[in-house]
Design an enzyme around this catalytic site. Structure first.
Site, PDB file in Angstrom:
ATOM      1  N   GLY A  66       0.667  -1.186   0.097  1.00 13.94           N
ATOM      2  CA  GLY A  66      -0.053   0.064   0.090  1.00 13.94           C
ATOM      3  C   GLY A  66       0.799   1.212   0.026  1.00 13.94           C
ATOM      4  O   GLY A  66       0.661   2.144  -0.659  1.00 13.94           O
ATOM      5  N   VAL A 130       7.497   4.068  12.853  1.00 17.83           N
ATOM      6  CA  VAL A 130       6.939   4.989  13.564  1.00 17.83           C
ATOM      7  C   VAL A 130       6.644   4.313  14.983  1.00 17.83           C
ATOM      8  O   VAL A 130       5.722   3.170  14.916  1.00 17.83           O
ATOM      9  CB  VAL A 130       5.676   5.622  12.891  1.00 17.83           C
ATOM     10  N   CYS A 228      -5.458 -11.739   3.498  1.00 16.93           N
ATOM     11  CA  CYS A 228      -5.834 -12.691   2.513  1.00 16.93           C
ATOM     12  C   CYS A 228      -6.380 -13.858   2.985  1.00 16.93           C
ATOM     13  O   CYS A 228      -5.852 -15.057   3.356  1.00 16.93           O
ATOM     14  CB  CYS A 228      -4.430 -13.167   1.922  1.00 16.93           C
ATOM     15  N   LYS A 390      -8.694  -6.688   2.739  1.00 12.72           N
ATOM     16  CA  LYS A 390      -7.385  -6.969   3.547  1.00 12.72           C
ATOM     17  C   LYS A 390      -6.505  -7.891   2.458  1.00 12.72           C
ATOM     18  O   LYS A 390      -5.942  -8.864   2.853  1.00 12.72           O
ATOM     19  CB  LYS A 390      -7.124  -7.433   4.759  1.00 12.72           C
ATOM     20  N   THR A 391      -6.398  -7.211   1.260  1.00 10.08           N
ATOM     21  CA  THR A 391      -5.463  -7.871   0.079  1.00 10.08           C
ATOM     22  C   THR A 391      -4.832  -6.735  -0.801  1.00 10.08           C
ATOM     23  O   THR A 391      -5.099  -5.634  -0.648  1.00 10.08           O
ATOM     24  CB  THR A 391      -6.566  -8.810  -0.984  1.00 10.08           C
ATOM     25  N   CYS A 425      -9.447 -12.556  -4.200  1.00 14.11           N
ATOM     26  CA  CYS A 425      -9.126 -13.750  -3.368  1.00 14.11           C
ATOM     27  C   CYS A 425      -8.917 -15.043  -4.369  1.00 14.11           C
ATOM     28  O   CYS A 425      -9.852 -15.720  -4.695  1.00 14.11           O
ATOM     29  CB  CYS A 425     -10.257 -14.316  -2.380  1.00 14.11           C
TER      30      CYS A 425
HETATM   31  C1  LIG Z   1       0.475 -15.768   2.700  1.00 19.38           C
HETATM   32  C2  LIG Z   1      -0.082 -14.302   1.810  1.00 19.38           C
HETATM   33  C3  LIG Z   1      -0.776 -14.527   0.857  1.00 19.38           C
HETATM   34  C4  LIG Z   1      -1.406 -13.554   0.275  1.00 19.38           C
HETATM   35  N1  LIG Z   1      -2.141 -13.644  -0.900  1.00 19.38           N
HETATM   36  C5  LIG Z   1      -2.768 -12.667  -1.665  1.00 19.38           C
HETATM   37  C6  LIG Z   1      -3.273 -12.848  -2.775  1.00 19.38           C
HETATM   38  O1  LIG Z   1      -3.362 -13.877  -3.284  1.00 19.38           O
HETATM   39  N2  LIG Z   1      -3.996 -11.628  -3.315  1.00 19.38           N
HETATM   40  C7  LIG Z   1      -3.840 -10.555  -2.725  1.00 19.38           C
HETATM   41  O2  LIG Z   1      -4.218  -9.395  -3.258  1.00 19.38           O
HETATM   42  N3  LIG Z   1      -3.239 -10.275  -1.724  1.00 19.38           N
HETATM   43  C8  LIG Z   1      -2.695 -11.363  -0.964  1.00 19.38           C
HETATM   44  N4  LIG Z   1      -2.018 -11.193   0.340  1.00 19.38           N
HETATM   45  C9  LIG Z   1      -2.173 -10.009   0.953  1.00 19.38           C
HETATM   46  C10 LIG Z   1      -1.221  -8.717   0.624  1.00 19.38           C
HETATM   47  O3  LIG Z   1       0.316  -9.133   0.467  1.00 19.38           O
HETATM   48  C11 LIG Z   1      -1.494  -7.742   1.629  1.00 19.38           C
HETATM   49  O4  LIG Z   1      -2.885  -7.213   1.663  1.00 19.38           O
HETATM   50  C12 LIG Z   1      -0.909  -6.234   1.280  1.00 19.38           C
HETATM   51  O5  LIG Z   1       0.702  -6.557   1.384  1.00 19.38           O
HETATM   52  C13 LIG Z   1      -1.086  -5.289   2.135  1.00 19.38           C
HETATM   53  O6  LIG Z   1      -0.290  -4.142   1.995  1.00 19.38           O
HETATM   54  P1  LIG Z   1      -0.102  -3.024   3.068  1.00 19.38           P
HETATM   55  O7  LIG Z   1       0.876  -2.000   2.612  1.00 19.38           O
HETATM   56  O8  LIG Z   1      -1.171  -2.739   3.928  1.00 19.38           O
HETATM   57  O9  LIG Z   1       0.864  -4.158   4.066  1.00 19.38           O
HETATM   58  P2  LIG Z   1       2.201  -4.607   3.798  1.00 19.38           P
HETATM   59  O10 LIG Z   1       2.454  -4.977   2.576  1.00 19.38           O
HETATM   60  O11 LIG Z   1       2.336  -5.741   5.015  1.00 19.38           O
HETATM   61  O12 LIG Z   1       3.235  -3.660   4.346  1.00 19.38           O
HETATM   62  C14 LIG Z   1       3.285  -2.860   5.462  1.00 19.38           C
HETATM   63  C15 LIG Z   1       4.589  -2.011   5.594  1.00 19.38           C
HETATM   64  O13 LIG Z   1       4.485  -1.305   6.887  1.00 19.38           O
HETATM   65  C16 LIG Z   1       5.543  -1.408   7.587  1.00 19.38           C
HETATM   66  N5  LIG Z   1       5.497  -0.869   8.992  1.00 19.38           N
HETATM   67  C17 LIG Z   1       4.863  -1.529   9.789  1.00 19.38           C
HETATM   68  N6  LIG Z   1       4.517  -1.040  11.060  1.00 19.38           N
HETATM   69  C18 LIG Z   1       5.180   0.079  10.768  1.00 19.38           C
HETATM   70  C19 LIG Z   1       5.470   1.337  11.423  1.00 19.38           C
HETATM   71  N7  LIG Z   1       4.919   1.643  12.849  1.00 19.38           N
HETATM   72  N8  LIG Z   1       6.171   2.674  10.818  1.00 19.38           N
HETATM   73  C20 LIG Z   1       6.601   2.555   9.719  1.00 19.38           C
HETATM   74  N9  LIG Z   1       6.483   1.468   8.960  1.00 19.38           N
HETATM   75  C21 LIG Z   1       5.750   0.158   9.448  1.00 19.38           C
HETATM   76  C22 LIG Z   1       6.150  -2.670   7.448  1.00 19.38           C
HETATM   77  O14 LIG Z   1       7.365  -2.797   7.594  1.00 19.38           O
HETATM   78  C23 LIG Z   1       5.577  -2.909   5.776  1.00 19.38           C
HETATM   79  O15 LIG Z   1       6.877  -2.538   5.093  1.00 19.38           O
HETATM   80  C24 LIG Z   1      -1.345 -12.344   0.880  1.00 19.38           C
HETATM   81  C25 LIG Z   1      -0.615 -12.085   1.828  1.00 19.38           C
HETATM   82  C26 LIG Z   1      -0.104 -13.384   2.603  1.00 19.38           C
HETATM   83  C27 LIG Z   1       0.819 -13.063   3.795  1.00 19.38           C
END
Ligand SMILES: Cc1cc2nc3c(=O)[nH]c(=O)nc-3n(C[C@H](O)[C@H](O)[C@H](O)COP(=O)(O)OP(=O)(O)OC[C@H]3O[C@@H](n4cnc5c(N)ncnc54)[C@H](O)[C@@H]3O)c2cc1C
Length: 481
Positions: A66, A130, A228, A390-391, A425
């Site tokens: 994200g 943070v 996911c 949450k994907t 999904c």
């Molecule tokens: C096994 C698995 C299978 C999946 N399969 C799919 C799929 O098939 N299709 C799909 O669309 N999605 C899938 N997903 C889900 C997808 O990976 C997540 O929904 C996506 O990565 C969410 O993005 P995000 O930026 O919210 O979180 P993330 O990508 O997890 O990134 C969060 C970031 O924030 C950082 N962070 C955390 N806390 C702090 C803080 N306090 N200060 C600064 N930085 C911080 C972390 O270090 C990380 O870099 C899957 C996930 C997993 C684990």
């Protein structure tokens, strides 16, 4: 069904027949269907969106799916902004690829890239986390104690795992004693232990099944929201197929806190059919894993069930009373999906919902993704306290909404772009077929409307295995789709 839809459907069905389509042909079809299939719900490209010339201080917190998508789009939309990103991870993990790692089809190197590929030198990158948010004073404080102020902020901190909420289990147990968990990774260090140990676990399971005694294998899904939501079942079906290909089976138990296989009836029905193709799968609904005796291989679940109470003659019905009891199950192998929550810094801040079922998750409007109490704050990705999404696919759809609305707010206008709840999904039901469940706040939302979304398809398998990863690195991470 009109003629185009009918002929397209027939063409897809024909192309899909196993063995009837080479990998090369698949790529051609994907090229032909590019406008629809590749865009997967097609959010507006950043170039087409509004922009602002204003000089503002923008802070992005979190550099996963994200945060990086937000950065790519907002850099273009706000050419004069002073942009800071706070994220500790030098390595970026393509997390969906961990399921293909678990299935032995990807390796660690396939799912990682340096984050510096996506964070250009003109962005101020603070490699830290943070530790606390102070939205009343428009600032945050990092773990190292650095104060960072902002005019506008996008929070994209994702989710954290809590293996330790399961009594008797620690992260160190994953990969030992028949325990696996595809989710396990250290986002900060860029490790993908979950994918690695689960592939090993698939093979240990196969060896145990081959030795003559049918193993008992439990797959869990917790009571909290998870990223996911399909992954627990993906591991169930892929591991069962790994055994089936060798003529082997096991006693499979899917123990989930949920009450059904999937929230959408047609997808749930299709999953029921999927389950019939494997050796016995027993579904234990309303079972939440609360404790494990790792040494003796016993899992304890809290089961929620209902009993009839008093009969109400006026309503002509019985009052239903919810009860809980503990249930122990012995296993040979177990795949654990940990309880999950927002990061502590968000939970402890004023940014999370202060009460209710979404308590602690980022309190944004479910359509505009603007914070409900701090209008200069927006959210992206898993940390959002909204009913769906949450994907990574959802985060991709958050991108254009957050960009457009943030530009509007900077320009003193009302935010009007709306997130529709898009969630994807890709349910891997065997080695070779995926049910591509795409839905939003209103129900099913298939990208290719003439393909029945409940049907397992080789086409989607090929798309997910070969196309999505390069699309993630080269298009999504660059805010181009
Ligand atoms: C096994 C698995 C299978 C999946 N399969 C799919 C799929 O098939 N299709 C799909 O669309 N999605 C899938 N997903 C889900 C997808 O990976 C997540 O929904 C996506 O990565 C969410 O993005 P995000 O930026 O919210 O979180 P993330 O990508 O997890 O990134 C969060 C970031 O924030 C950082 N962070 C955390 N806390 C702090 C803080 N306090 N200060 C600064 N930085 C911080 C972390 O270090 C990380 O870099 C899957 C996930 C997993 C684990």
């Amino acid at each position: 069904m009109d003629t185009f839809t009918k002929s397209s459907t027939v063409a897809f069905e024909a192309l899909e027949r196993e063995g009837g389509m080479s990998r090369r042909d698949a790529l051609k079809v994907m090229g032909l269907t590019g406008g629809a299939a590749m865009m997967m719900g097609a959010p507006t490209p950043a170039e087409a969106g509004p922009s602002s010339e204003k000089k503002v201080k923008l802070l992005i917190v979190g550099g996963g799916a994200g945060g990086i998508m937000a950065l790519a789009r907002l850099k273009r939309a706000l050419p004069n902004a002073d942009i800071t990103i706070i994220t500790p991870n030098e390595i970026h993990i393509y997390q969906p690829g961990q399921v293909f790692m678990a299935a032995g089809l990807y390796t660690h190197d396939d799912v990682i890239r340096p984050n510096k590929e996506f964070i250009s030198d003109d962005v101020n990158w603070i490699k830290d986390e943070v530790a606390s948010f102070d939205p009343d004073n428009n600032k945050v404080v990092t773990r190292a104690g650095k104060e960072v102020g902002y005019d506008y902020m996008v929070v994209a901190t994702g989710i954290v795992y809590h293996y330790d909420w399961i009594e008797g289990l620690t992260e160190a147990d994953i990969g030992t004693n028949g325990i696996s968990s595809v989710y396990l990774s250290d986002l900060e260090k860029g490790t993908t232990k979950g994918g690695e140990v689960t592939w090993k676990w698939f093979n240990e399971l196969k060896a145990a099944a081959a030795s003559g005694k049918k193993p008992t294998v439990i797959y869990t899904q917790p009571a909290t929201p998870i990223k996911c939501g399909g992954a627990p079942q993906k591991i169930l079906y892929l591991s069962a197929d790994h055994l089936k290909k060798e003529g082997l089976g096991a006693n499979y138990i899917f123990a989930t806190n949920g009450g059904k296989l999937f929230g959408i009836p047609s997808i749930a029905k299709s999953l029921e059919e999927t389950q019939k193709q494997y050796d016995t799968i027993t579904n234990k609904f309303k079972h939440n894993l609360i404790a494990m005796d790792v040494k003796n291989k016993v899992a304890t679940f809290e089961e929620t069930y209902q009993i009839k109470g008093e009969y109400d003659a006026d309503l002509d019905e019985y009052e239903m009373i919810t009860k809980k009891r503990q249930v122990e199950m012995k296993y040979d192998f177990i795949h654990v999906v940990p309880p999950m929550s927002p990061p502590k810094a968000v939970v402890d801040s004023k940014l999370g919902w202060q009460k209710g079922s979404a308590k602690g998750w980022l309190e944004v409007d479910m359509h505009t993704l603007q914070h409900r109490r701090y209008p200069n704050v927006f959210g992206m990705g898993d940390v959002l306290g909204i009913p769906k999404g949450k994907t990574g696919g959802s985060a991709r759809h958050h991108g254009p909404v957050v960009t457009e609305n943030l530009v509007s707010v900077i320009e003193g206008k009302k935010p009007t772009a709306k997130f529709d709840g898009y969630t994807v999904c890709p349910l891997k039901v065997d080695y070779g077929h995926i049910i591509m469940a795409e839905f939003n706040y209103d129900g099913l939302a298939p990208t290719i409307p003439f393909l029945d979304p409940a049907k397992p398809r080789w086409f989607w398998w090929a798309f997910d295995l070969y196309m999505l990863k390069p699309m993630y690195w080269y298009l999504m991470m660059r805010g181009l789709m």
